[in-house]
Design an enzyme around this catalytic site. Sequence first.
Site, PDB file in Angstrom:
ATOM      1  N   SER A   1      -7.486 -14.055   9.933  1.00  0.00           N
ATOM      2  CA  SER A   1      -8.087 -14.486   8.927  1.00  0.00           C
ATOM      3  C   SER A   1      -7.258 -14.692   7.681  1.00  0.00           C
ATOM      4  O   SER A   1      -6.522 -14.749   8.276  1.00  0.00           O
ATOM      5  CB  SER A   1      -9.059 -13.402   9.070  1.00  0.00           C
ATOM      6  OG  SER A   1      -8.743 -12.285   8.024  1.00  0.00           O
TER       7      SER A   1
ATOM      8  N   SER B   1       2.425  -9.381  -2.594  1.00  0.00           N
ATOM      9  CA  SER B   1       1.188  -9.761  -3.522  1.00  0.00           C
ATOM     10  C   SER B   1       2.249  -9.779  -4.100  1.00  0.00           C
ATOM     11  O   SER B   1       3.151  -9.002  -5.190  1.00  0.00           O
ATOM     12  CB  SER B   1      -0.023  -9.286  -3.597  1.00  0.00           C
ATOM     13  OG  SER B   1      -0.636  -8.803  -4.241  1.00  0.00           O
TER      14      SER B   1
ATOM     15  N   TYR C   1      -2.793  -0.448  -3.843  1.00  0.00           N
ATOM     16  CA  TYR C   1      -2.079  -1.077  -2.688  1.00  0.00           C
ATOM     17  C   TYR C   1      -0.847  -1.600  -4.158  1.00  0.00           C
ATOM     18  O   TYR C   1      -0.666  -1.864  -2.966  1.00  0.00           O
ATOM     19  CB  TYR C   1      -3.663  -2.492  -3.456  1.00  0.00           C
ATOM     20  CG  TYR C   1      -3.336  -3.513  -2.812  1.00  0.00           C
ATOM     21  CD1 TYR C   1      -2.909  -4.444  -1.822  1.00  0.00           C
ATOM     22  CD2 TYR C   1      -2.796  -4.951  -3.699  1.00  0.00           C
ATOM     23  CE1 TYR C   1      -3.062  -5.584  -0.652  1.00  0.00           C
ATOM     24  CE2 TYR C   1      -2.996  -5.997  -3.405  1.00  0.00           C
ATOM     25  CZ  TYR C   1      -3.070  -6.450  -2.060  1.00  0.00           C
ATOM     26  OH  TYR C   1      -2.764  -7.566  -1.649  1.00  0.00           O
TER      27      TYR C   1
ATOM     28  N   LYS D   1       2.768  -2.170  -1.523  1.00  0.00           N
ATOM     29  CA  LYS D   1       2.833  -3.739  -1.371  1.00  0.00           C
ATOM     30  C   LYS D   1       5.131  -3.626  -2.885  1.00  0.00           C
ATOM     31  O   LYS D   1       5.575  -4.234  -2.525  1.00  0.00           O
ATOM     32  CB  LYS D   1       2.561  -4.760  -2.558  1.00  0.00           C
ATOM     33  CG  LYS D   1       1.457  -5.017  -1.848  1.00  0.00           C
ATOM     34  CD  LYS D   1       1.322  -5.877  -0.720  1.00  0.00           C
ATOM     35  CE  LYS D   1       0.600  -6.364  -0.095  1.00  0.00           C
ATOM     36  NZ  LYS D   1       0.287  -6.858   1.187  1.00  0.00           N
TER      37      LYS D   1
ATOM     38  N   THR E   1     -10.057 -16.243   0.028  1.00  0.00           N
ATOM     39  CA  THR E   1      -9.688 -15.959   1.283  1.00  0.00           C
ATOM     40  C   THR E   1     -10.862 -14.216   1.253  1.00  0.00           C
ATOM     41  O   THR E   1     -11.542 -14.210  -0.358  1.00  0.00           O
ATOM     42  CB  THR E   1      -8.527 -15.228   1.544  1.00  0.00           C
ATOM     43  OG1 THR E   1      -8.382 -14.065   1.039  1.00  0.00           O
ATOM     44  CG2 THR E   1      -7.283 -16.097   1.798  1.00  0.00           C
TER      45      THR E   1
END
Length: 264
Positions: free
Chosen positions: A15, A139, A152, A156, A187
Site C-alpha cells: 500500500s 518523514s 512516530y 524517525k 495515502t
Amino acid sequence: MHFKNKVVWITGASSGIGKELAIQLAQQEAILILTSSNIVSLEDVKLELKSTPVHILPYNLLELDAISVLVDKAVSLEGRIDYVIQSAGISQRSLANDTTMDVYKKLMDINYFAPVAITQAILPYFKKNNSGSMTVISSIAGLIGFPLRSGYAASKHAIKGYLETLQCELFKTNITLSLVYPGRINTNISKNALVGDGKQYGATDENNEVGMDVTICAKKIIKGLRSNKKSIIIVKAERILFWLWWFVPSLYYKIAHYKGLQNK
C-alpha cells in the site's frame, strides 16, 4: 532505463508509497521483490504488475529476531539485490501522555529497529560487492517534531541518526544510502496510525486529504535515487514550517501547537 533488470526489494509494498514505487519501477522494467505482512494485498499488487518479474516475500517486521533469515531469502531469490527501499512504517495520532509504552515500543520496532536489522543484515552483501543502494522512507517528522506524533517522530529521528552515521562510515565506498523525508502524502497512513492504547486511528485526517498525490511522491523518490541523493525531501506547504523551525523557532512552536491540536 536506469532501473531496467535491477533487483529492487521494497518493504511496505502492499500500500501507499511502497506500492506506488513498485508500480513505477515495474514500468521501468525492474525485477521486484515485494514484502509486507498483508499477503492478500501483495498478491493483488503482483497481479497489477503482470508483465514484470515479481517475487512475493511476505513477512511481519515485528518479528525482529528472524530478519537476517528474511534478508538471506530475499538475496537468494535472484542471487543479488541492487536496491533496497524500506517503505514499511506506522504512524501515530495520540498525545504523548496518553500513549502507552507498548505503543511506543511498536512504533520503534517497525520504524527503527526493523530498518536497522534489515540494513545490518544486507550490508555484508553490499560490502562484498562494493555496490548496492539502501533507502529508508522517513518523514518530515524525522526532522521536526509535531503534536500527536511523539513516538512516530522519535522513531524517525532515530533512523535518521543511524543512516546518516552509515553515510559517513561508507563515504568512500560505492554503497549509497538515502533518507526520504515526505511531508503530507495522500495515502492511508492516518487510517492505520496507532492511538494511545494501540488501536488504529481508522480515519483519514485533514493532513492526508490535502497531501501530495502518491504518484508524484514516488516519481520524486525515484528521481532522487537515480541521482544518488543522500537526502530526498518531498514537501509542499510543510517547507514553510521547516523554514520557521530553522529560523524562527518560537513561531514554529506556536503554529505547530495550534495546527497540530486544532481537531483534538
